[in-house]
Enzyme design. Structure first.
Site, mmCIF file in Angstrom:
data_model
loop_
_atom_site.group_PDB
_atom_site.id
_atom_site.type_symbol
_atom_site.label_atom_id
_atom_site.label_comp_id
_atom_site.label_asym_id
_atom_site.label_seq_id
_atom_site.Cartn_x
_atom_site.Cartn_y
_atom_site.Cartn_z
ATOM 1 N N MET A 30 0.834 -1.200 0.000
ATOM 2 C CA MET A 30 0.000 0.000 0.000
ATOM 3 C C MET A 30 0.874 1.257 0.000
ATOM 4 S SD MET A 30 -3.558 -0.680 1.955
ATOM 5 C CE MET A 30 -3.009 -0.436 3.638
ATOM 6 N N GLY A 36 11.211 -2.850 5.478
ATOM 7 C CA GLY A 36 10.491 -4.115 5.426
ATOM 8 C C GLY A 36 10.027 -4.446 4.014
ATOM 9 N N HIS A 37 9.452 -3.438 3.332
ATOM 10 C CA HIS A 37 9.026 -3.650 1.944
ATOM 11 C C HIS A 37 10.230 -3.967 1.046
ATOM 12 C CE1 HIS A 37 5.740 -0.851 3.400
ATOM 13 N NE2 HIS A 37 5.046 -1.863 2.935
ATOM 14 N N GLY A 147 5.061 -10.219 4.062
ATOM 15 C CA GLY A 147 5.787 -10.144 5.319
ATOM 16 C C GLY A 147 5.033 -10.829 6.444
ATOM 17 N N LYS A 149 4.985 -9.928 9.495
ATOM 18 C CA LYS A 149 4.421 -9.020 10.500
ATOM 19 C C LYS A 149 2.898 -9.078 10.437
ATOM 20 C CE LYS A 149 4.171 -4.496 10.158
ATOM 21 N NZ LYS A 149 2.766 -4.209 10.565
ATOM 22 N N ASP A 150 2.369 -9.155 9.225
ATOM 23 C CA ASP A 150 0.930 -9.349 9.028
ATOM 24 C C ASP A 150 0.680 -10.852 8.869
ATOM 25 O OD1 ASP A 150 0.050 -6.510 8.856
ATOM 26 O OD2 ASP A 150 1.446 -6.508 7.186
ATOM 27 N N VAL A 176 10.831 -7.520 9.679
ATOM 28 C CA VAL A 176 11.997 -6.644 9.704
ATOM 29 C C VAL A 176 11.788 -5.616 10.811
ATOM 30 C CG1 VAL A 176 13.385 -4.989 8.401
ATOM 31 C CG2 VAL A 176 12.383 -6.974 7.242
ATOM 32 N N SER A 186 4.407 1.237 8.142
ATOM 33 C CA SER A 186 4.136 2.562 7.604
ATOM 34 C C SER A 186 3.431 3.440 8.628
ATOM 35 C CB SER A 186 3.280 2.447 6.333
ATOM 36 O OG SER A 186 3.955 1.713 5.343
#
Length: 285
Positions: A30, A36-37, A147, A149-150, A176, A186
């Site tokens: 997004m 991380g991205h 990732g 994280k989600d 990350v 974000s």
């Protein structure tokens, strides 16, 4: 790096690459990119794939009380980062391109949508699964990178691909973190200095819980209570949830005997942060 907001143009470029025998790797985002991205992109490039990154703030996954307009955006900055990272195509469609008329077809994800962030944000993962399904049909990737994280999102997309027989490999990339342990997001940009410091309790409480598991703790409720107590003790964060769930299907856990997901969501001021830790069964003595 090629850039487009139009589906037909993107399709033509991808068809040309596939004719050359290239595998296609997709990194859906997004935007408002962080390290991380970029790590997702690194993993995609390491496969040798032709890498497509999408940037689309998807309105379907925002609830009526969530401010879609507040989500951070900076397409020019993101484009520079992607070009420097060696991305092949940036796809940044408008809402009108993705949803030219009101959507009546959605991807439902069943019980996986009823817990953790799904319980706190009704309809969120229906919106996520629907837009990711659209991106999969538009890009037709061989692999896609998400990732951890989600983590709930990753499991839902993995299950969707399996249930719908999509020929796409879902690749999970570890969380990350900043040097001090805060999971990159974000949304971190919205944290005030004091909130940012207090938010470090999230990773620290998860780390402590993992150590307690390795030391022999087996009660899921006790682990949850310990995490909650530390968050209350060391911050003003408002807990949305702290839960121990089965790492494979997010089912309830009482006595820990298999790999588990330690998951939490906490609000610091107006910013909701999530974090998690997967504890594999072979690390539990």
């Amino acid at each position: 790096m090629k850039k487009t907001s139009h589906i037909p143009e993107l399709h033509d470029w991808i068809v040309a690459e596939k004719k050359l025998g290239r595998r296609i790797g997709l990194v859906p985002t997004m935007g408002y990119l962080h390290r991380g991205h970029l790590t997702l992109i690194e993993h995609a490039k390491q496969t040798g794939a032709f890498v497509v990154v999408s940037i689309f703030v998807n309105p379907l996954q925002f609830g009526p009380t969530e401010d879609l307009s507040r989500y951070p955006r900076d397409l020019e900055r993101d484009a520079r980062l992607l070009e420097d990272a060696g991305v092949d195509i940036l796809f940044h469609p408008t809402v009108e391109e993705m949803y030219p008329r009101p959507t009546v077809t959605f991807v439902e994800v069943g019980e996986l949508d009823q817990v953790l962030c799904g319980a706190a944000r009704p309809g969120h993962f229906r919106g996520v699964a629907t837009v990711v399904s659209k991106l999969f049909h538009i890009v037709e990737p061989d692999m896609a990178f998400f990732g951890q994280k989600d983590y709930q999102q990753y499991l839902i997309i993995k299950r969707m691909v399996s249930d719908l027989n999509l020929r796409i490999k879902i690749c999970a990339v570890p969380i990350v973190r900043e040097e001090d342990g805060l999971a990159m997001s974000s949304r971190n940009v919205f944290l005030k200095a004091e909130e940012r410091q207090e938010a470090l309790v999230l990773s620290r409480s998860l780390q402590e819980a993992g150590e307690n598991l390795r030391s022999g703790q087996r009660s899921a409720r006790e682990i949850e209570a310990q995490i909650r107590a530390r968050i209350h003790r060391e911050s003003h964060g408002v807990i949305d949830y702290v839960e121990v769930r089965d790492a494979e299907d997010l089912s309830e856990v009482t006595d820990i005997k298999r790999p588990v997901l330690l998951a939490l969501a906490v609000r610091f001021g107006t910013t909701r942060l999530i974090d998690n830790k997967v504890v594999e069964v072979d690390t539990i003595v």
